[in-house]
Write a protein that holds these residues in place. Structure first.
Motif, PDB file in Angstrom:
ATOM      1  N   ALA A 261     -20.359 -14.787   3.380  1.00  0.00           N
ATOM      2  CA  ALA A 261     -21.477 -14.172   2.817  1.00  0.00           C
ATOM      3  C   ALA A 261     -21.635 -12.830   3.360  1.00  0.00           C
ATOM      4  N   THR A 262     -21.427 -11.790   2.968  1.00  0.00           N
ATOM      5  CA  THR A 262     -21.737 -10.474   3.665  1.00  0.00           C
ATOM      6  C   THR A 262     -23.027 -10.023   3.040  1.00  0.00           C
ATOM      7  N   LEU A 263     -24.057  -9.892   4.148  1.00  0.00           N
ATOM      8  CA  LEU A 263     -25.118  -9.348   3.736  1.00  0.00           C
ATOM      9  C   LEU A 263     -25.458  -7.705   3.979  1.00  0.00           C
ATOM     10  N   LEU A 264     -26.095  -7.090   3.198  1.00  0.00           N
ATOM     11  CA  LEU A 264     -25.939  -5.531   3.278  1.00  0.00           C
ATOM     12  C   LEU A 264     -27.651  -5.107   3.005  1.00  0.00           C
ATOM     13  N   PRO A 265     -28.230  -5.482   4.625  1.00  0.00           N
ATOM     14  CA  PRO A 265     -29.779  -5.213   4.409  1.00  0.00           C
ATOM     15  C   PRO A 265     -30.222  -3.788   4.267  1.00  0.00           C
ATOM     16  N   ALA A 266     -29.300  -3.051   4.516  1.00  0.00           N
ATOM     17  CA  ALA A 266     -29.764  -1.244   4.200  1.00  0.00           C
ATOM     18  C   ALA A 266     -29.732  -1.153   3.117  1.00  0.00           C
ATOM     19  N   CYS A 267     -28.882  -1.676   2.149  1.00  0.00           N
ATOM     20  CA  CYS A 267     -28.990  -1.501   0.659  1.00  0.00           C
ATOM     21  C   CYS A 267     -30.120  -1.895  -0.125  1.00  0.00           C
ATOM     22  N   ASP A 268     -30.689  -3.190   0.495  1.00  0.00           N
ATOM     23  CA  ASP A 268     -31.872  -3.906  -0.195  1.00  0.00           C
ATOM     24  C   ASP A 268     -33.108  -3.252   0.407  1.00  0.00           C
ATOM     25  N   LEU A 269     -33.268  -2.587   1.293  1.00  0.00           N
ATOM     26  CA  LEU A 269     -34.327  -1.768   1.808  1.00  0.00           C
ATOM     27  C   LEU A 269     -34.430  -0.421   0.773  1.00  0.00           C
ATOM     28  N   SER A 270     -32.987   0.250   0.649  1.00  0.00           N
ATOM     29  CA  SER A 270     -33.086   1.328  -0.272  1.00  0.00           C
ATOM     30  C   SER A 270     -33.292   1.070  -1.682  1.00  0.00           C
ATOM     31  N   THR A 271     -32.986  -0.066  -2.018  1.00  0.00           N
ATOM     32  CA  THR A 271     -33.339  -0.274  -3.539  1.00  0.00           C
ATOM     33  C   THR A 271     -34.601  -0.948  -3.773  1.00  0.00           C
ATOM     34  N   ARG A 272     -35.299  -1.179  -2.636  1.00  0.00           N
ATOM     35  CA  ARG A 272     -36.238  -2.111  -2.656  1.00  0.00           C
ATOM     36  C   ARG A 272     -36.304  -3.321  -3.670  1.00  0.00           C
ATOM     37  N   GLN A 273     -35.043  -3.976  -3.139  1.00  0.00           N
ATOM     38  CA  GLN A 273     -34.943  -5.495  -3.410  1.00  0.00           C
ATOM     39  C   GLN A 273     -35.256  -6.332  -2.017  1.00  0.00           C
ATOM     40  N   PRO A 274     -35.428  -7.404  -2.555  1.00  0.00           N
ATOM     41  CA  PRO A 274     -35.868  -8.701  -1.532  1.00  0.00           C
ATOM     42  C   PRO A 274     -34.580  -8.569  -0.485  1.00  0.00           C
ATOM     43  N   LEU A 275     -35.204  -8.883   0.525  1.00  0.00           N
ATOM     44  CA  LEU A 275     -33.923  -9.097   1.623  1.00  0.00           C
ATOM     45  C   LEU A 275     -33.245 -10.617   1.500  1.00  0.00           C
ATOM     46  N   PRO A 276     -32.042 -10.680   1.702  1.00  0.00           N
ATOM     47  CA  PRO A 276     -31.344 -12.016   1.489  1.00  0.00           C
ATOM     48  C   PRO A 276     -31.937 -12.987   2.671  1.00  0.00           C
TER      49      PRO A 276
END
Length: 385
Positions: A261-276
């Motif tokens: 499971a590869t998590l991409l937290p910088a993407c979630d911050l930039s797209t304002r999605q919840p963090l995994p």
């Protein structure tokens, strides 16, 4: 020429037997590690470097980037920060710019970002095609990527380009396009997401890739719950990346599989999605990697240290878990963590990739977020910073 790196205050090896070593030393011989252990027992070497109590860890292994691109999506980012939602459609803007760019222009972008990442301690890096979406442009992207990245992934199934039906484009991706890029890539990926490719289409791409002996990767569960994780596990993909929206059955499936499971937290911050939910994955026994997802639209950063700090401060990962995910976890997602020349680990026989922090421990990566802590970097035995 062998080099003794000594005076290591804290050595993170990611090796189950060696563990974390205090007051440590390591011997580099050519592009491999020859010896690891306490400084008091270190053998002689041709050269010697004293890091004066600093922490040393394996170089970052960034297992998910999109670096073959041209153009700029600043306006899209600004609009998103003003409240507009992220959708997969923005990829088309980069596709148009990438097709119009020359080989030299694309190579310059690749060189700049790989060099930027290396200066921050990233010593092994994967990148994808996916901004060409014609046979010629995808082949060109794969060829150029191979000149700069350690691993190249074909992502022709990134988006259905303008002027194509989904059915006709799928025929192209699974046939002529895949045949043409095969000599240049090790992996095939698919964006299994609403607005991109559905379950049936994603299976078709991955099945065609597996039939050619290529490794499988999946973009999955980024914008909402979906079949990405399930498909990745069922087909034996090396990784499923994003994992932002997971059901309990998704977590269980990953925990019971070899799929990372590869998590991409910088993407979630930039797209304002919840963090995994990294904690749920780790507690269930799943293998977790952290990666930058460096790309011009949804995650324009090459800083693995930023991803590590985010994982610790906002995703309830310990420092040790986050560092391991950004080194050994990335290597596992690329199936490069074992054997001669392994990356993401510091043990005899592994590739000599060292990241020296200007700090006494890796805890400072999260304790001092945003502070540039890279003091020195060795890549394949060569000191590059």
């Amino acid at each position: 020429m062998s080099v003794l790196v000594t005076g290591i205050g804290e050595l993170t090896t990611n090796d189950d037997d060696l563990g974390t070593v205090s007051d440590a030393a390591i011997v580099l011989d050519g592009n491999r590690i020859a010896w690891v252990g306490p400084a008091s027992a270190a053998p002689d070497a041709d050269g010697r470097v004293d890091v004066e109590g600093r922490a040393v860890l394996p170089g970052w292994v960034d297992s998910h980037t999109h670096l073959v691109f041209a153009g700029d999506r600043t306006a899209e980012f600004a609009a998103r920060m003003a409240g507009e939602p992220y959708t997969a459609g923005g990829i088309a803007v980069t596709v148009a710019a990438t097709r119009a760019a020359t080989d030299d222009e694309l190579s310059a972008v690749l060189r700049r970002h790989v060099t930027e990442a290396l200066a921050q301690g990233t010593t092994y890096l994967e990148t994808k095609t996916g901004y060409g979406l014609t046979v010629a442009d995808e082949v060109r992207s794969a060829r150029l990527a191979g000149e700069w990245a350690d691993e190249v992934t074909f992502l022709g199934a990134h988006l259905v380009p303008l002027g194509w039906t989904a059915e006709s484009y799928m025929d192209l991706v699974c046939g002529q396009m895949l045949d043409a890029v095969e000599p240049y890539v090790r992996w095939v990926d698919v964006f299994c997401e609403t607005g991109a490719f559905d379950e049936e289409q994603s299976r078709a791409v991955l099945t065609a890739a597996a039939a050619r002996g290529l490794g499988l990767r999946v973009h999955g569960n980024q914008l909402g719950p979906g079949p990405g994780v399930r498909i990745a596990v069922e087909l034996g993909a090396a990784s499923v990346d994003h994992c932002t929206h997971l059901t309990p059955s998704d977590v269980d499936a990953l925990a019971g599989s070899d799929t990372v499971a590869t998590l991409l937290p910088a993407c979630d911050l930039s797209t304002r999605q919840p963090l995994p939910d990294a904690r749920a994955l780790l507690d269930a026994g799943a293998t977790v990697a952290l990666a930058s997802n460096c790309n011009p639209g949804s995650s324009y950063t090459s800083s693995m240290a930023f991803c590590v700090a985010t994982a610790v401060l906002q995703m309830r990962m310990s420092v040790a878990e986050a560092v391991r995910a950004a080194t050994w976890g990335g290597a596992r997602a690329l199936r490069r963590e074992t054997g001669d020349g392994a990356v993401g680990v510091l043990r005899p026989g592994a590739r000599a990739d060292l990241h020296v922090l200007d700090a006494p421990s890796t805890t400072h990566l999260a304790y001092r977020p945003g502070v540039p802590l890279t003091h020195a970097v060795w890549q394949a035995g060569a000191r590059v910073r």
